[in-house]
Design a protein around this motif. Structure first.
Motif, PDB file in Angstrom:
ATOM      1  N   THR A 128       0.825  -1.209   0.000  1.00 33.19           N
ATOM      2  CA  THR A 128       0.000   0.000   0.000  1.00 33.19           C
ATOM      3  C   THR A 128       0.862   1.263   0.000  1.00 33.19           C
ATOM      4  OG1 THR A 128      -1.937  -1.021   0.976  1.00 33.19           O
ATOM      5  CG2 THR A 128      -1.589   1.292   1.509  1.00 33.19           C
ATOM      6  N   SER A 129       1.979   1.223   0.700  1.00 36.80           N
ATOM      7  CA  SER A 129       2.847   2.405   0.752  1.00 36.80           C
ATOM      8  C   SER A 129       3.397   2.717  -0.641  1.00 36.80           C
ATOM      9  CB  SER A 129       4.005   2.166   1.734  1.00 36.80           C
ATOM     10  OG  SER A 129       3.476   1.968   3.033  1.00 36.80           O
TER      11      SER A 129
ATOM     12  N   SER B  49       6.726   4.115   4.586  1.00 35.28           N
ATOM     13  CA  SER B  49       6.438   2.880   5.323  1.00 35.28           C
ATOM     14  C   SER B  49       5.596   3.190   6.553  1.00 35.28           C
ATOM     15  CB  SER B  49       7.752   2.219   5.751  1.00 35.28           C
ATOM     16  OG  SER B  49       7.508   1.107   6.571  1.00 35.28           O
ATOM     17  N   GLN B  50       4.472   2.521   6.669  1.00 37.63           N
ATOM     18  CA  GLN B  50       3.648   2.680   7.864  1.00 37.63           C
ATOM     19  C   GLN B  50       4.446   2.252   9.089  1.00 37.63           C
ATOM     20  OE1 GLN B  50       1.554   2.053  11.203  1.00 37.63           O
ATOM     21  NE2 GLN B  50       2.069   0.156  10.170  1.00 37.63           N
ATOM     22  N   SER B  51       4.931   1.004   9.059  1.00 37.80           N
ATOM     23  CA  SER B  51       5.588   0.432  10.243  1.00 37.80           C
ATOM     24  C   SER B  51       6.973   1.015  10.469  1.00 37.80           C
ATOM     25  CB  SER B  51       5.723  -1.078  10.069  1.00 37.80           C
ATOM     26  OG  SER B  51       6.532  -1.350   8.920  1.00 37.80           O
TER      27      SER B  51
ATOM     28  N   THR C 247       9.780  -2.346   7.481  1.00 48.97           N
ATOM     29  CA  THR C 247       9.762  -3.275   6.349  1.00 48.97           C
ATOM     30  C   THR C 247      11.187  -3.556   5.856  1.00 48.97           C
ATOM     31  OG1 THR C 247       7.567  -2.562   5.765  1.00 48.97           O
ATOM     32  CG2 THR C 247       8.838  -3.601   4.007  1.00 48.97           C
TER      33      THR C 247
ATOM     34  N   VAL D 250      -4.317  -5.503   9.654  1.00 52.86           N
ATOM     35  CA  VAL D 250      -3.220  -5.780   8.715  1.00 52.86           C
ATOM     36  C   VAL D 250      -3.416  -4.993   7.415  1.00 52.86           C
ATOM     37  CG1 VAL D 250      -2.298  -7.604   7.206  1.00 52.86           C
ATOM     38  CG2 VAL D 250      -2.448  -7.975   9.674  1.00 52.86           C
TER      39      VAL D 250
ATOM     40  N   SER E 233      -3.883  -1.956   5.390  1.00 49.33           N
ATOM     41  CA  SER E 233      -3.579  -0.557   5.662  1.00 49.33           C
ATOM     42  C   SER E 233      -4.681   0.356   5.113  1.00 49.33           C
ATOM     43  CB  SER E 233      -2.238  -0.227   5.008  1.00 49.33           C
ATOM     44  OG  SER E 233      -1.827   1.056   5.384  1.00 49.33           O
TER      45      SER E 233
ATOM     46  N   LYS F 201      -6.660  -4.260  -1.394  1.00 50.39           N
ATOM     47  CA  LYS F 201      -7.506  -4.378  -0.193  1.00 50.39           C
ATOM     48  C   LYS F 201      -8.418  -5.582  -0.308  1.00 50.39           C
ATOM     49  CE  LYS F 201      -5.832  -2.440   1.854  1.00 50.39           C
ATOM     50  NZ  LYS F 201      -4.722  -1.559   1.983  1.00 50.39           N
TER      51      LYS F 201
ATOM     52  N   GLU G  60      -6.443  -9.057  -0.221  1.00 47.67           N
ATOM     53  CA  GLU G  60      -5.790  -9.473   1.019  1.00 47.67           C
ATOM     54  C   GLU G  60      -6.760  -9.828   2.125  1.00 47.67           C
ATOM     55  OE1 GLU G  60      -3.069  -6.776   3.023  1.00 47.67           O
ATOM     56  OE2 GLU G  60      -4.253  -5.048   2.464  1.00 47.67           O
TER      57      GLU G  60
HETATM   58  O1  M6R Z   1       4.757  -0.899   6.987  1.00 48.74           O
HETATM   59  P1  M6R Z   1       4.862  -0.673   5.501  1.00 48.74           P
HETATM   60  O2  M6R Z   1       4.066   0.477   5.034  1.00 48.74           O
HETATM   61  O3  M6R Z   1       6.284  -0.616   5.027  1.00 48.74           O
HETATM   62  O4  M6R Z   1       4.224  -1.985   4.883  1.00 48.74           O
HETATM   63  C1  M6R Z   1       4.215  -2.194   3.488  1.00 48.74           C
HETATM   64  C2  M6R Z   1       3.296  -3.322   3.120  1.00 48.74           C
HETATM   65  O5  M6R Z   1       3.685  -4.514   3.738  1.00 48.74           O
HETATM   66  C3  M6R Z   1       1.840  -3.028   3.484  1.00 48.74           C
HETATM   67  O6  M6R Z   1       1.384  -1.823   2.943  1.00 48.74           O
HETATM   68  C4  M6R Z   1       0.917  -4.153   3.015  1.00 48.74           C
HETATM   69  O7  M6R Z   1       0.854  -4.193   1.620  1.00 48.74           O
HETATM   70  C5  M6R Z   1      -0.476  -3.988   3.624  1.00 48.74           C
HETATM   71  N1  M6R Z   1      -0.936  -5.239   4.199  1.00 48.74           N
HETATM   72  C6  M6R Z   1      -1.500  -3.534   2.643  1.00 48.74           C
HETATM   73  O8  M6R Z   1      -2.757  -3.377   3.196  1.00 48.74           O
END
Ligand code: M6R
Length: 366
Positions: free
Chosen positions: A60-61, A105-107, A110, A156, A158, A243, A246
């Motif tokens: 998603t990012s 990156s959300q987290s 990655t 999970v 995003s 979306k 997954e």
């Molecule tokens: O934490 P990040 O944004 O780096 O994660 C990237 C992907 O693993 C994350 O966006 C994944 O595709 C999601 N499950 C989508 O909903």
């Protein structure tokens, strides 16, 4: 902790007016013409003089990165490339000191994105992080950056992180464009006003929830889905498809609508739902013809349209009306009904929405 919602994903979808608002707060004041991202302040000159901007991310990012590519090129006139971090890190890319790399990156953890950063850094590039989790590895490794401030994302899939990423990247682009003078003062001011109006428009999209639940019921047993969009809505098509696959395990593909003719059109029959993101923008007429082409082959069309659009309503099987917005900001709005569609379909199929099989919230191994 789910605040009365059945799942974290639904809670997080509904939080978006607030999370986008939190992301803009203290940074944007449209009335005063004020836009300031403290985290990149020292790098504004460097970025505006960059040879190009490279965006690296996953999932998603990476989709947020594709939206940002169009916005940066349009407003800042700086060439942008968007790469999957996993490809970038292993293909001996050309990167140098005049490149600025934006890692999304959300987290912030990655593995592939982190490795892509290390590689670009070793070649002298400037690294900016756009992350949600404060103090995570990516923001710590980056030279500078801006947090998305979306709050913890537990589901999970995003959702609110995506809209916050686009909000930050849009602010970055506008800040640079203003600095460079690549946007006129009046265009700049107009976009600030438009951006500030996004949280209220997102709130209006959430009012569509009941309608989307009804549509979801009709399509919950489909085996495949196509998502089509053009321009700024092309990455939204990719995101809608991701979306759905997954969390509901329905096979779905996103495409730029014009690419349909180069292959996917062969899949269309009366059993194929096609989601069009067809809001009023510069490619509107083109996407209307794509809708007609799908209808001529008996595909089932669900169209995300701009409020008051009666033309598409006359062609599509279902239309979902979203508030009008500047086309470059539309992804923040048009993605909301797609998040809700995938959520409801997954729930109706009895899937574990917040923790889909085989997936982890953050992919810390490659
Ligand atoms: O934490 P990040 O944004 O780096 O994660 C990237 C992907 O693993 C994350 O966006 C994944 O595709 C999601 N499950 C989508 O909903």
């Amino acid at each position: 902790e789910k605040a009365g919602y059945d799942h974290f994903m639904l809670k997080e979808i509904f939080e978006q007016p607030k999370s986008i608002g939190d992301c803009l707060r203290g940074r944007l004041n449209a009335k005063e013409g004020h836009l300031h991202l403290g985290g990149i302040n020292d790098y504004v000159n460097k970025i505006s003089n960059a040879d190009r901007i490279l965006i690296v991310a996953c999932g998603t990012s990476w989709h947020a990165g594709l939206v940002a590519e169009y916005i940066f090129e349009e407003y800042c006139r700086i060439p942008v490339e968007v790469e999957y971090a996993s490809e970038f890190r292993y293909r001996n890319p050309i990167v140098g000191e005049k490149d600025v790399v934006i890692a999304i990156s959300q987290s912030g953890e990655t593995a592939d994105t982190l490795a892509a950063i290390e590689l670009a850094k070793s070649k002298g590039a400037t690294i900016l992080g756009v992350c949600n989790v404060v103090g995570a590895s990516i923001p710590r490794t980056s030279h500078a950056g801006s947090y998305t401030h979306a709050g913890p994302e537990i589901g999970v899939a995003s959702t609110k992180a995506f809209t916050a990423q686009i909000s930050v990247l849009t602010m970055m682009a506008l800040m640079l464009a203003h600095k460079k003078g690549s946007l006129t003062e009046s265009e700049y001011r107009k976009l600030l006003v438009e951006l500030e109006a996004v949280p209220d428009k997102v709130a209006k999209c959430l009012d569509l929830n009941a309608q989307i639940e009804i549509i979801s019921e009709k399509f919950k047993d489909a085996a495949n889905f196509l998502y089509l969009g053009r321009g700024y809505n092309f990455p939204v098509a990719l995101e809608g498809a991701l979306k759905l696959k997954e969390i509901s395990y329905i096979h779905a593909e996103g495409y730029p609508a014009a690419e349909m003719k180069h292959g996917p059109i062969a899949l269309i029959d009366e059993n194929m739902p096609v989601v069009f993101i067809a809001t009023k923008d510069s490619s509107y007429e083109k996407i209307v013809s794509n809708i007609q082409e799908v209808k001529a082959r008996k595909g089932k069309v669900i169209a995300i349209v701009t409020e008051g659009d009666t033309d598409i309503a006359g062609m599509a099987d279902y239309t979902v009306e979203v508030p009008a917005a500047h086309e470059s900001l539309m992804p923040l709005i048009s993605v909301i009904p797609l998040q809700l569609l995938s959520y409801h379909i997954a729930v109706m199929r009895g899937c574990n929405v917040d923790q889909p099989r085989n997936l982890a919230k953050s992919v810390t191994v490659e």
